[in-house]
Write a protein that holds these residues in place. Structure first.
Motif, PDB file in Angstrom:
ATOM      1  N   LEU A  48       0.829  -1.202   0.000  1.00 15.21           N
ATOM      2  CA  LEU A  48       0.000   0.000   0.000  1.00 15.21           C
ATOM      3  C   LEU A  48       0.868   1.258   0.000  1.00 15.21           C
ATOM      4  N   LEU A  49       1.950   1.256   0.777  1.00 13.07           N
ATOM      5  CA  LEU A  49       2.819   2.425   0.827  1.00 13.07           C
ATOM      6  C   LEU A  49       3.563   2.628  -0.495  1.00 13.07           C
ATOM      7  N   GLU A  50       4.010   1.545  -1.107  1.00 16.85           N
ATOM      8  CA  GLU A  50       4.676   1.660  -2.407  1.00 16.85           C
ATOM      9  C   GLU A  50       3.717   2.225  -3.451  1.00 16.85           C
ATOM     10  N   PHE A  51       2.462   1.770  -3.398  1.00 11.58           N
ATOM     11  CA  PHE A  51       1.461   2.274  -4.337  1.00 11.58           C
ATOM     12  C   PHE A  51       1.222   3.766  -4.106  1.00 11.58           C
ATOM     13  N   LYS A  52       1.067   4.170  -2.836  1.00 10.04           N
ATOM     14  CA  LYS A  52       0.842   5.581  -2.516  1.00 10.04           C
ATOM     15  C   LYS A  52       2.031   6.430  -2.962  1.00 10.04           C
ATOM     16  N   LEU A  53       3.240   5.906  -2.801  1.00  7.86           N
ATOM     17  CA  LEU A  53       4.436   6.628  -3.226  1.00  7.86           C
ATOM     18  C   LEU A  53       4.446   6.820  -4.740  1.00  7.86           C
ATOM     19  N   LEU A  54       4.116   5.753  -5.478  1.00 15.31           N
ATOM     20  CA  LEU A  54       4.072   5.849  -6.943  1.00 15.31           C
ATOM     21  C   LEU A  54       3.043   6.883  -7.389  1.00 15.31           C
ATOM     22  N   VAL A  55       1.856   6.853  -6.800  1.00 14.38           N
ATOM     23  CA  VAL A  55       0.798   7.796  -7.180  1.00 14.38           C
ATOM     24  C   VAL A  55       1.216   9.225  -6.846  1.00 14.38           C
ATOM     25  N   ALA A  56       1.826   9.421  -5.670  1.00 11.72           N
ATOM     26  CA  ALA A  56       2.262  10.761  -5.274  1.00 11.72           C
ATOM     27  C   ALA A  56       3.282  11.319  -6.264  1.00 11.72           C
ATOM     28  N   LEU A  57       4.211  10.475  -6.698  1.00  8.27           N
ATOM     29  CA  LEU A  57       5.204  10.917  -7.670  1.00  8.27           C
ATOM     30  C   LEU A  57       4.566  11.189  -9.033  1.00  8.27           C
ATOM     31  N   TYR A  58       3.687  10.272  -9.470  1.00  7.18           N
ATOM     32  CA  TYR A  58       3.063  10.418 -10.780  1.00  7.18           C
ATOM     33  C   TYR A  58       2.176  11.664 -10.846  1.00  7.18           C
ATOM     34  N   GLU A  59       1.385  11.895  -9.807  1.00  9.35           N
ATOM     35  CA  GLU A  59       0.451  13.019  -9.829  1.00  9.35           C
ATOM     36  C   GLU A  59       1.170  14.369  -9.776  1.00  9.35           C
ATOM     37  N   ASN A  60       2.437  14.351  -9.383  1.00  8.50           N
ATOM     38  CA  ASN A  60       3.229  15.588  -9.342  1.00  8.50           C
ATOM     39  C   ASN A  60       4.366  15.532 -10.351  1.00  8.50           C
ATOM     40  N   LYS A  61       4.159  14.799 -11.452  1.00 11.34           N
ATOM     41  CA  LYS A  61       5.249  14.623 -12.419  1.00 11.34           C
ATOM     42  C   LYS A  61       5.732  15.971 -12.952  1.00 11.34           C
ATOM     43  N   GLU A  62       7.004  15.986 -13.241  1.00 12.03           N
ATOM     44  CA  GLU A  62       7.738  17.172 -13.684  1.00 12.03           C
ATOM     45  C   GLU A  62       8.057  18.113 -12.527  1.00 12.03           C
ATOM     46  N   ARG A  63       7.546  17.816 -11.327  1.00 15.72           N
ATOM     47  CA  ARG A  63       7.867  18.637 -10.163  1.00 15.72           C
ATOM     48  C   ARG A  63       8.757  17.835  -9.213  1.00 15.72           C
ATOM     49  N   VAL A  64       9.819  18.456  -8.748  1.00 18.04           N
ATOM     50  CA  VAL A  64      10.717  17.799  -7.803  1.00 18.04           C
ATOM     51  C   VAL A  64      10.068  17.794  -6.427  1.00 18.04           C
ATOM     52  N   GLN A  65      10.087  16.627  -5.779  1.00 24.10           N
ATOM     53  CA  GLN A  65       9.548  16.507  -4.427  1.00 24.10           C
ATOM     54  C   GLN A  65      10.673  16.113  -3.481  1.00 24.10           C
ATOM     55  N   SER A  66      10.840  16.882  -2.429  1.00 26.35           N
ATOM     56  CA  SER A  66      11.873  16.565  -1.448  1.00 26.35           C
ATOM     57  C   SER A  66      11.490  15.306  -0.685  1.00 26.35           C
ATOM     58  N   ARG A  67      12.480  14.697  -0.054  1.00 29.37           N
ATOM     59  CA  ARG A  67      12.214  13.512   0.753  1.00 29.37           C
ATOM     60  C   ARG A  67      11.254  13.829   1.897  1.00 29.37           C
ATOM     61  N   SER A  68      11.424  15.009   2.496  1.00 29.91           N
ATOM     62  CA  SER A  68      10.529  15.400   3.594  1.00 29.91           C
ATOM     63  C   SER A  68       9.096  15.569   3.102  1.00 29.91           C
ATOM     64  N   ARG A 101      11.608  13.020  -8.677  1.00 29.20           N
ATOM     65  CA  ARG A 101      10.531  13.505  -9.538  1.00 29.20           C
ATOM     66  C   ARG A 101      10.163  12.383 -10.504  1.00 29.20           C
ATOM     67  N   PHE A 102       8.956  12.467 -11.041  1.00 28.05           N
ATOM     68  CA  PHE A 102       8.500  11.533 -12.058  1.00 28.05           C
ATOM     69  C   PHE A 102       8.830  12.138 -13.419  1.00 28.05           C
ATOM     70  N   ALA A 103       9.292  11.305 -14.341  1.00 30.71           N
ATOM     71  CA  ALA A 103       9.731  11.784 -15.652  1.00 30.71           C
ATOM     72  C   ALA A 103       8.619  12.523 -16.383  1.00 30.71           C
ATOM     73  N   ASP A 104       9.011  13.491 -17.213  1.00 27.37           N
ATOM     74  CA  ASP A 104       8.013  14.206 -18.009  1.00 27.37           C
ATOM     75  C   ASP A 104       7.703  13.501 -19.310  1.00 27.37           C
ATOM     76  N   SER A 105       8.460  12.434 -19.615  1.00 29.61           N
ATOM     77  CA  SER A 105       8.249  11.672 -20.844  1.00 29.61           C
ATOM     78  C   SER A 105       8.518  10.197 -20.574  1.00 29.61           C
ATOM     79  N   PRO A 106       7.751   9.305 -21.184  1.00 32.91           N
ATOM     80  CA  PRO A 106       8.000   7.870 -20.998  1.00 32.91           C
ATOM     81  C   PRO A 106       9.218   7.354 -21.748  1.00 32.91           C
ATOM     82  N   GLU A 107       9.904   8.230 -22.496  1.00 33.63           N
ATOM     83  CA  GLU A 107      11.119   7.799 -23.172  1.00 33.63           C
ATOM     84  C   GLU A 107      12.152   7.433 -22.129  1.00 33.63           C
ATOM     85  N   PRO A 108      12.999   6.391 -22.366  1.00 32.51           N
ATOM     86  CA  PRO A 108      13.978   5.965 -21.382  1.00 32.51           C
ATOM     87  C   PRO A 108      14.898   7.101 -20.982  1.00 32.51           C
ATOM     88  N   ALA A 109      15.115   7.220 -19.677  1.00 31.97           N
ATOM     89  CA  ALA A 109      16.029   8.242 -19.180  1.00 31.97           C
ATOM     90  C   ALA A 109      17.466   7.850 -19.546  1.00 31.97           C
TER      91      ALA A 109
END
Length: 235
Positions: free
Chosen positions: A157-177, A222-230
């Motif tokens: 559940l926590l891994e899923f919440k982490l993925l969603v949090a990153l995806y919903e804020n894609k292109e924005r850097v999120q600090s660890r805190s 941050r979540f990538a702004d494009s699905p192209e391989p980083a």
């Protein structure tokens, strides 16, 4: 009203939690052993589980792992309530999929508030079906399911919440805190290193889609702004 399952072998504490959660308007299921807890979780589908780690038959860590592995119970929020208060114990609990960790002895009032906050967040995100596709990745938020290249990936559940949090804020850097605040949602007495641990586990599980989660040195993720391989990724 919510259905709360308490898996705890101390009769006095069971009695206290039973009384207080019923007084708060909840239905309470009591399980004095791990096996009883697993059976009730499957049969009664609780809205939240309070889980002790020291049980007479099965270690609470194994109960937590079993709950997370079952499709019937993996989306039920688990709050570990334990006398083990070291950081390593809390980190292990979160890695197994617990949504919160409360150390004994504790304030019953605080526990009620923590559970109430967890239930409110669960209700707030369950009303509208939201699905998203991003390159090889597909996320179904309502069903709490994730696929990479059409293959379903098992996340806690926590891994899923982490993925969603990153995806919903894609292109924005999120600090660890900020991630610790937004995903865990409460002061759980752990360090930001826990975020790094969960990000690494999430990336490993996502395989090639793990490259969508990018490290920003000295800040966070941050979540990538494009699905192209980083071109590169720092672990």
């Amino acid at each position: 009203m919510a259905r709360i399952l308490v898996i705890e072998d101390e009769p006095a504490l069971l009695k206290v939690l039973d009384y207080n959660f019923k007084h708060a308007g909840h239905e309470v299921l009591l399980a004095p052993s791990g096996e009883d807890g697993l059976r009730l979780a499957r049969e009664r589908r609780p809205d939240c589980i309070l889980l002790d780690l020291n049980l007479p038959d099965v270690q609470g860590t194994e109960v937590c792992r079993s709950l997370q592995m079952s499709s019937e119970t993996r989306d039920v929020p688990i709050v570990i309530v334990s006398a083990r208060g070291d950081e390593v114990d809390r980190v292990v609990g979160f890695e197994l999929g617990a949504i919160d960790y409360v150390v004994k002895p504790f304030s019953v009032r605080e526990l009620l508030l923590r559970v109430g906050a967890i239930l409110r967040r669960a209700r707030a995100t369950s009303g509208e079906r939201r699905a998203a596709a991003f390159g090889a990745l597909r996320i179904d938020e309502e069903a709490h399911r994730v696929w990479v290249d059409g293959r379903e990936i098992e996340l806690t559940l926590l891994e899923f919440k982490l993925l969603v949090a990153l995806y919903e804020n894609k292109e924005r850097v999120q600090s660890r805190s900020a991630l610790l605040d937004g995903v865990w949602g409460l002061d759980v007495g752990i360090t930001t290193r826990t975020v790094d641990t969960h990000v690494k586990r999430l990336r490993d599980k996502l395989g090639r889609a793990g490259d969508y989660v990018q490290t920003v040195r000295g800040i966070g993720y941050r979540f990538a702004d494009s699905p192209e391989p980083a071109e590169s990724r720092v672990d």
